[in-house]
Design an enzyme around this catalytic site. Sequence first.
Site, PDB file in Angstrom:
ATOM      1  N   ASN A  59      19.099 -25.272 -44.359  1.00 42.93           N
ATOM      2  CA  ASN A  59      19.711 -23.960 -44.457  1.00 42.93           C
ATOM      3  C   ASN A  59      20.156 -23.605 -45.868  1.00 42.93           C
ATOM      4  O   ASN A  59      20.504 -22.478 -46.151  1.00 42.93           O
ATOM      5  CB  ASN A  59      20.920 -23.915 -43.517  1.00 42.93           C
ATOM      6  CG  ASN A  59      21.327 -22.514 -43.209  1.00 42.93           C
ATOM      7  OD1 ASN A  59      20.557 -21.593 -43.428  1.00 42.93           O
ATOM      8  ND2 ASN A  59      22.526 -22.324 -42.712  1.00 42.93           N
ATOM      9  N   ARG A 593      25.815 -23.235 -46.839  1.00 46.39           N
ATOM     10  CA  ARG A 593      26.293 -23.225 -45.445  1.00 46.39           C
ATOM     11  C   ARG A 593      25.354 -24.046 -44.566  1.00 46.39           C
ATOM     12  O   ARG A 593      24.142 -24.043 -44.761  1.00 46.39           O
ATOM     13  CB  ARG A 593      26.327 -21.795 -44.905  1.00 46.39           C
ATOM     14  CG  ARG A 593      27.183 -20.832 -45.673  1.00 46.39           C
ATOM     15  CD  ARG A 593      28.651 -21.054 -45.548  1.00 46.39           C
ATOM     16  NE  ARG A 593      29.134 -21.092 -44.189  1.00 46.39           N
ATOM     17  CZ  ARG A 593      30.439 -21.108 -43.870  1.00 46.39           C
ATOM     18  NH1 ARG A 593      31.362 -21.067 -44.820  1.00 46.39           N
ATOM     19  NH2 ARG A 593      30.813 -21.164 -42.616  1.00 46.39           N
ATOM     20  N   VAL A 594      25.941 -24.707 -43.605  1.00 43.32           N
ATOM     21  CA  VAL A 594      25.120 -25.428 -42.640  1.00 43.32           C
ATOM     22  C   VAL A 594      25.177 -24.744 -41.274  1.00 43.32           C
ATOM     23  O   VAL A 594      24.649 -25.239 -40.298  1.00 43.32           O
ATOM     24  CB  VAL A 594      25.548 -26.908 -42.506  1.00 43.32           C
ATOM     25  CG1 VAL A 594      25.284 -27.642 -43.807  1.00 43.32           C
ATOM     26  CG2 VAL A 594      27.004 -27.035 -42.093  1.00 43.32           C
ATOM     27  N   ASP A 595      25.876 -23.615 -41.207  1.00 38.81           N
ATOM     28  CA  ASP A 595      25.925 -22.878 -39.945  1.00 38.81           C
ATOM     29  C   ASP A 595      25.113 -21.592 -40.100  1.00 38.81           C
ATOM     30  O   ASP A 595      24.437 -21.391 -41.097  1.00 38.81           O
ATOM     31  CB  ASP A 595      27.376 -22.586 -39.546  1.00 38.81           C
ATOM     32  CG  ASP A 595      28.138 -21.884 -40.681  1.00 38.81           C
ATOM     33  OD1 ASP A 595      27.499 -21.463 -41.669  1.00 38.81           O
ATOM     34  OD2 ASP A 595      29.362 -21.766 -40.567  1.00 38.81           O
ATOM     35  N   ASP A 596      25.203 -20.720 -39.118  1.00 38.16           N
ATOM     36  CA  ASP A 596      24.403 -19.498 -39.175  1.00 38.16           C
ATOM     37  C   ASP A 596      25.130 -18.398 -39.937  1.00 38.16           C
ATOM     38  O   ASP A 596      25.373 -17.309 -39.423  1.00 38.16           O
ATOM     39  CB  ASP A 596      24.047 -19.050 -37.750  1.00 38.16           C
ATOM     40  CG  ASP A 596      22.990 -19.961 -37.164  1.00 38.16           C
ATOM     41  OD1 ASP A 596      22.132 -20.432 -37.942  1.00 38.16           O
ATOM     42  OD2 ASP A 596      23.037 -20.229 -35.961  1.00 38.16           O
TER      43      ASP A 596
END
Length: 734
Positions: A59, A593-596
């Site tokens: 990501n 970021r490792v999230d959406d």
Amino acid sequence: MQLSNRSQTRCSPAQPACDRKLTHVRHAYARLGSQFVQPAYALAPSARASARCASVYTNRTVMCQAASVAAPETVPATYPNVTPHIADRAQYEQLYQRSVTDPDGFWGDMAEQFHWQRKWDDKHVSYNFDVRQGPISVEWYKGGVTNICYNALDRHVAAGNGDVPAFLWEGNDVGRDKTMTYAEVLDDVCRLANWLRSVGVQKGDAVAIYMPMLCELPIAMLACARIGAVHSVVFGGFSAEALAGRIEDCQARVLLTASGVMRANKKIDLKKIADDAVKLCAKNNFKVETCLVYDNANAMPRSECAFTPGRDVWWQDAVADFPTTAEVEWVDSEHPLFLLYTSGSTGKPKGVLHSTGGYMVYNATTTKYAFNLSPGDVYWCTADCGWITGHSYLTYGPLLNGATNVVFEGVPTYPDAGRCWEVVDKYKVKQFYTAPTAIRSLMRSGDSHVQKHKRDSLQILGTVGEPINPEAWRWYHDVVGDGRCPVVDTWWQTETGGHMILPLPNVWQQKPGSATLPFFGVVPVLLDEKGNELKGEAEGYLCIKNAWPSTLRTVYGDHERYETNYFKPFPGYYFTGDGAKRDADAYYWITGRVDDVINVSGHRIGTAEVESALVGHNHCAEAAVVGFEHPIKGQGIYAYVTLMEGVEYSEDIRKDLIKAVRNTIGAFAAPDVIHWAPGLPKTRSGKIMRRVLRKIAAKEEDQLGDVSTLADPGVVQQLVASRQAALNPAGSKK
Ligand code: 6R9
């Protein structure tokens, strides 16, 4: 109802009050596919961790990968003009050790410089970061009673510094400017505080602020703080719908706004947007009772604005006659100071809540050390008060330190790309703080715009908002700073309230692209997907092990979401949502970021929010949004959309879909690319494989990895084949 009483109780997933507000979001999700119907908090921590694991290496932006993989260059701390508050790395180590082993003592000492109406208790720090031990809670300066507005203004005036300029306001147009001293700002804050009280605003009430960068914006924040009201500033680029959602969520009965504003050559009709937002609130049975409107005549005179008698009041008419003194509301250290909504990985923005005492002390301390700030320094942070940087490092931090603050209404490229440096020379700015996106865009305009101006007052250059690529870092350091100024790359978040990882200027060597070492009191750790702490050189999930004074205290109205989002993924730690590397010198390199969440020009935008806006369009059946590398913005927004049966994709629909996002969120969230997708790559259980979509957007289809779980592998080829058309749509100006 008062905010202070409600913050822990409202809006748990089972409560109907919350349901009403979420209806439109859920409706949109229902059409998106099964992965959104299930709220994130329903997943077991282990399942969430492994789901994220897949994305941690995919990501981040390619730019950051380059930054972290290339052998890093080191830049020694040898800047003759900068005498830091901390002598050297050894002194830092010593102070750092104390800050983490004796937080009561260290942060007690740091708090001494402020006025406390009542002193804090001996053991004033207590917190629980471990969901297994009970509810998450954070408390600093227990027993202490203070007021941040008093400390930012009255304290300096009382010390005889009332004549020091607090604000040097620079308008959008060259030549429009204004100076306000600390005493003048205090007068205006008191007038407004009195007005707020006169319309019934009480301690603990939320006040919504939707304003351009006039001095009145920080003044409004300070006036709220003075009376113990909780400000909720909404960035002036948000749409009516986004503003309405934020007003309703915190039930703000009073809205402060302005007639309009000019940004470069563009007129923005803020009052019209505010009116539309108030109408949307009314539709949902929430009444904004009073709307105070600043007549920003230069951009939009009041004669051009709609006016609703009984609700609307002109700021200049109503506030001027109130007295210039207003009693301070002394508040407990943990009294809420402000709410700021920020994007998360679900569609509904989170109301991040910060409280008073800890935020004040941490904020002032970081400002002082990060920028080597001394009272009277002319300091300029280009951020808008609508974001956390404008709260912490434009409004509170510099004023708590008695600095002189440039407040800029315009944009860095208007009337030309030399504007910032012209302003630096005009006011003799010593510290300059901006975002990598601005640096990249100015870099693109060429060195001559910089070299036309002297910039010899500059001593410190700061950056914030996203990873800075080494090339931009170099340009900032070598061209803007002529190699004389350290670059302070500050990693932090809305949630952290203040800087967390940063190079203290001229204290230790820098590495372009690395935020380097933690600030006092911060213990960062890297975890693997199972939650094990990684030692030495490593890459993993960036978490914080301990509470720092300006830790967010809750997500307003939804403490459960706060715990789920930040504390359940890795019990015992605050999870930042970022990935990071640590090198052999213990320097941290944020990988993104490792999230959406996508970081566009330093603005956090949840992919789910954009998807929700797209499927809100009646021709759109399904949407999936990912980030892609963008030369100026850092990341751009790439949206795959599937249209309803029988609807044919056209240029009009493409424009309409972009408009839908602009209207629902704001222009800054408009997708850069709309890719028409007759089908999306999904697993057999119906989950969209975003990893595949990211690779297609990045033109890296040769690195798709394992696609054996795809229900219909043919979809990938179809999307690769249609990508060129998406990138160069007929009729677009690109
Ligand atoms: C202050 C602010 C927070 C997210 C954060 C991270 C990214 C911010 C950064 C950085 C690398 C830096 N971020 N500063 N990444 N280096 N110096 O920007 O707050 O809007 O909440 O964004 O921004 O991904 O998690 P916010």
